[in-house]
Motif scaffolding. Structure first.
Motif, PDB file in Angstrom:
ATOM      1  N   MET A  35       0.854  -1.164   0.000  1.00 32.96           N
ATOM      2  CA  MET A  35       0.000   0.000   0.000  1.00 32.96           C
ATOM      3  C   MET A  35       0.904   1.231   0.000  1.00 32.96           C
ATOM      4  SD  MET A  35      -3.009   1.289   2.569  1.00 32.96           S
ATOM      5  CE  MET A  35      -3.659  -0.214   3.018  1.00 32.96           C
ATOM      6  N   ASP A  36       0.609   2.152  -0.878  1.00 32.59           N
ATOM      7  CA  ASP A  36       1.439   3.343  -0.957  1.00 32.59           C
ATOM      8  C   ASP A  36       0.898   4.437  -0.044  1.00 32.59           C
ATOM      9  OD1 ASP A  36      -0.809   4.087  -2.362  1.00 32.59           O
ATOM     10  OD2 ASP A  36       0.279   4.985  -4.026  1.00 32.59           O
ATOM     11  N   PHE A  37       1.678   5.465   0.117  1.00 35.12           N
ATOM     12  CA  PHE A  37       1.361   6.566   1.031  1.00 35.12           C
ATOM     13  C   PHE A  37       0.078   7.289   0.627  1.00 35.12           C
ATOM     14  CE2 PHE A  37       1.964  10.944   2.602  1.00 35.12           C
ATOM     15  CZ  PHE A  37       2.047  10.657   3.960  1.00 35.12           C
ATOM     16  N   GLY A  38      -0.188   7.477  -0.653  1.00 33.95           N
ATOM     17  CA  GLY A  38      -1.374   8.172  -1.146  1.00 33.95           C
ATOM     18  C   GLY A  38      -2.663   7.432  -0.798  1.00 33.95           C
ATOM     19  N   SER A  39      -2.645   6.108  -0.958  1.00 34.42           N
ATOM     20  CA  SER A  39      -3.869   5.357  -0.642  1.00 34.42           C
ATOM     21  C   SER A  39      -4.098   5.303   0.871  1.00 34.42           C
ATOM     22  CB  SER A  39      -3.804   3.947  -1.229  1.00 34.42           C
ATOM     23  OG  SER A  39      -2.801   3.185  -0.611  1.00 34.42           O
ATOM     24  N   LEU A  40      -3.012   5.322   1.654  1.00 34.33           N
ATOM     25  CA  LEU A  40      -3.160   5.360   3.116  1.00 34.33           C
ATOM     26  C   LEU A  40      -3.828   6.661   3.544  1.00 34.33           C
ATOM     27  CD1 LEU A  40      -2.565   4.099   5.886  1.00 34.33           C
ATOM     28  CD2 LEU A  40      -0.367   5.287   5.840  1.00 34.33           C
ATOM     29  N   ILE A  41      -3.402   7.762   2.966  1.00 41.82           N
ATOM     30  CA  ILE A  41      -4.013   9.067   3.256  1.00 41.82           C
ATOM     31  C   ILE A  41      -5.483   9.048   2.833  1.00 41.82           C
ATOM     32  CG2 ILE A  41      -3.988  11.537   2.663  1.00 41.82           C
ATOM     33  CD1 ILE A  41      -1.733  10.816   4.477  1.00 41.82           C
ATOM     34  N   GLY A  42      -5.786   8.464   1.701  1.00 47.80           N
ATOM     35  CA  GLY A  42      -7.170   8.364   1.214  1.00 47.80           C
ATOM     36  C   GLY A  42      -8.037   7.584   2.195  1.00 47.80           C
ATOM     37  N   TRP A  43      -7.533   6.471   2.701  1.00 51.50           N
ATOM     38  CA  TRP A  43      -8.282   5.673   3.677  1.00 51.50           C
ATOM     39  C   TRP A  43      -8.477   6.439   4.992  1.00 51.50           C
ATOM     40  CZ3 TRP A  43     -11.329   1.877   2.658  1.00 51.50           C
ATOM     41  CH2 TRP A  43     -11.090   1.068   1.568  1.00 51.50           C
ATOM     42  N   ILE A  44      -7.476   7.178   5.403  1.00 48.69           N
ATOM     43  CA  ILE A  44      -7.591   7.966   6.636  1.00 48.69           C
ATOM     44  C   ILE A  44      -8.649   9.054   6.465  1.00 48.69           C
ATOM     45  CG2 ILE A  44      -6.380   9.617   8.136  1.00 48.69           C
ATOM     46  CD1 ILE A  44      -3.861   7.868   7.760  1.00 48.69           C
ATOM     47  N   VAL A  45      -8.616   9.746   5.328  1.00 50.70           N
ATOM     48  CA  VAL A  45      -9.594  10.799   5.057  1.00 50.70           C
ATOM     49  C   VAL A  45     -11.001  10.201   4.993  1.00 50.70           C
ATOM     50  CG1 VAL A  45     -10.382  12.451   3.297  1.00 50.70           C
ATOM     51  CG2 VAL A  45      -7.968  12.356   3.934  1.00 50.70           C
ATOM     52  N   LEU A  46     -11.123   9.061   4.318  1.00 49.54           N
ATOM     53  CA  LEU A  46     -12.416   8.391   4.242  1.00 49.54           C
ATOM     54  C   LEU A  46     -12.895   7.993   5.644  1.00 49.54           C
ATOM     55  CD1 LEU A  46     -14.723   7.174   2.550  1.00 49.54           C
ATOM     56  CD2 LEU A  46     -13.378   5.056   2.445  1.00 49.54           C
ATOM     57  N   GLY A  47     -11.993   7.472   6.466  1.00 48.73           N
ATOM     58  CA  GLY A  47     -12.335   7.094   7.840  1.00 48.73           C
ATOM     59  C   GLY A  47     -12.798   8.291   8.664  1.00 48.73           C
ATOM     60  N   VAL A  48     -12.134   9.433   8.486  1.00 50.75           N
ATOM     61  CA  VAL A  48     -12.519  10.649   9.203  1.00 50.75           C
ATOM     62  C   VAL A  48     -13.918  11.087   8.767  1.00 50.75           C
ATOM     63  CG1 VAL A  48     -12.007  13.121   9.442  1.00 50.75           C
ATOM     64  CG2 VAL A  48     -10.173  11.431   9.683  1.00 50.75           C
ATOM     65  N   PHE A  49     -14.194  11.054   7.465  1.00 49.02           N
ATOM     66  CA  PHE A  49     -15.522  11.433   6.979  1.00 49.02           C
ATOM     67  C   PHE A  49     -16.607  10.482   7.486  1.00 49.02           C
ATOM     68  CE2 PHE A  49     -13.432  13.997   3.581  1.00 49.02           C
ATOM     69  CZ  PHE A  49     -14.022  15.196   3.922  1.00 49.02           C
ATOM     70  N   VAL A  50     -16.305   9.197   7.524  1.00 46.80           N
ATOM     71  CA  VAL A  50     -17.277   8.223   8.035  1.00 46.80           C
ATOM     72  C   VAL A  50     -17.554   8.485   9.514  1.00 46.80           C
ATOM     73  CG1 VAL A  50     -17.627   5.776   8.587  1.00 46.80           C
ATOM     74  CG2 VAL A  50     -16.827   6.435   6.314  1.00 46.80           C
ATOM     75  N   LEU A  51     -16.502   8.714  10.297  1.00 47.86           N
ATOM     76  CA  LEU A  51     -16.676   9.011  11.719  1.00 47.86           C
ATOM     77  C   LEU A  51     -17.449  10.317  11.925  1.00 47.86           C
ATOM     78  CD1 LEU A  51     -13.227   7.982  13.240  1.00 47.86           C
ATOM     79  CD2 LEU A  51     -15.430   6.829  13.502  1.00 47.86           C
ATOM     80  N   LEU A  52     -17.154  11.321  11.121  1.00 50.50           N
ATOM     81  CA  LEU A  52     -17.868  12.591  11.204  1.00 50.50           C
ATOM     82  C   LEU A  52     -19.350  12.405  10.862  1.00 50.50           C
ATOM     83  CD1 LEU A  52     -17.671  15.655  11.671  1.00 50.50           C
ATOM     84  CD2 LEU A  52     -17.195  15.890   9.223  1.00 50.50           C
TER      85      LEU A  52
END
Length: 190
Positions: free
Chosen positions: A1-18
């Motif tokens: 997994m590259d750094f860009g997709s990790l950031i994408g998953w983190i952002v998606l996780g933050v939006f889901v939690l929000l």
């Protein structure tokens, strides 16, 4: 997994939690609003029972004290005004006037011992006393629910969700200030 997709998953996780947080807060505010409406409807139901009881009480007293027409008219007018009240403030003010006129009605009844001994009159008095106690309990419950709702609407960060969805505070059922100074006393024991 590259750094860009990790950031994408983190952002998606933050939006889901929000999104989940907004949903939970919104649902809590809606539930409190529904409870407040239910509590107000409970008060309204009890007031309608009282409105139905008052004409019977007036007619019973009228049978013994026909010359007290002014008292009967004031009670009828106060009952009508109370029935037309829409908000908790209007209802509290109308109930204050109604309580005063009912005191006058019972004062008239005091002058007629045969009326005080009448079974129908004493039954109506007892029913009114029980209804007043139930109305007082319902008012306390309503105010407790409104307190919880208004607090939830005001606290940060829930206030942002309340503002976003235009959820407004509710009005407390508060007696007029002159009533708070000296509460009306209804005594059916005499």
């Amino acid at each position: 997994m590259d750094f860009g997709s990790l950031i994408g998953w983190i952002v998606l996780g933050v939006f889901v939690l929000l999104f989940l947080w907004v949903t939970v807060v919104y649902n809590k505010l809606v539930r409190l609003g529904v409870r407040a409406e239910e509590a107000w409807r409970g008060i309204d139901t009890l007031l309608r029972k009282r409105f139905d009881l008052i004409p019977n009480l007036v007619e019973t007293v009228k049978g013994y004290a026909t010359h007290e027409r002014e008292v009967f008219e004031r009670v009828t007018e106060a009952r009508s005004a109370s029935m037309k009240a829409q908000t908790p403030k209007e209802q509290a003010e109308a109930d204050n006037v109604l309580a005063g006129t009912l005191k006058s009605l019972f004062a008239v009844a005091e002058n007629y011992p045969e009326l005080k001994a009448n079974v129908n009159f004493t039954a109506l008095q007892k029913s009114l006393e029980e209804l007043e106690e139930e109305i007082a309990r319902s008012r306390r419950y309503y105010n407790a629910v409104v307190r919880d709702l208004n607090t939830a609407i005001k606290v940060f960060p829930q206030n942002m969700i309340a503002n976003l969805f235009r959820i407004k505070e509710r009005e407390f059922y508060m007696l007029p200030s002159e009533t708070m100074a000296e509460p009306p006393k209804v005594d059916f024991s005499r």
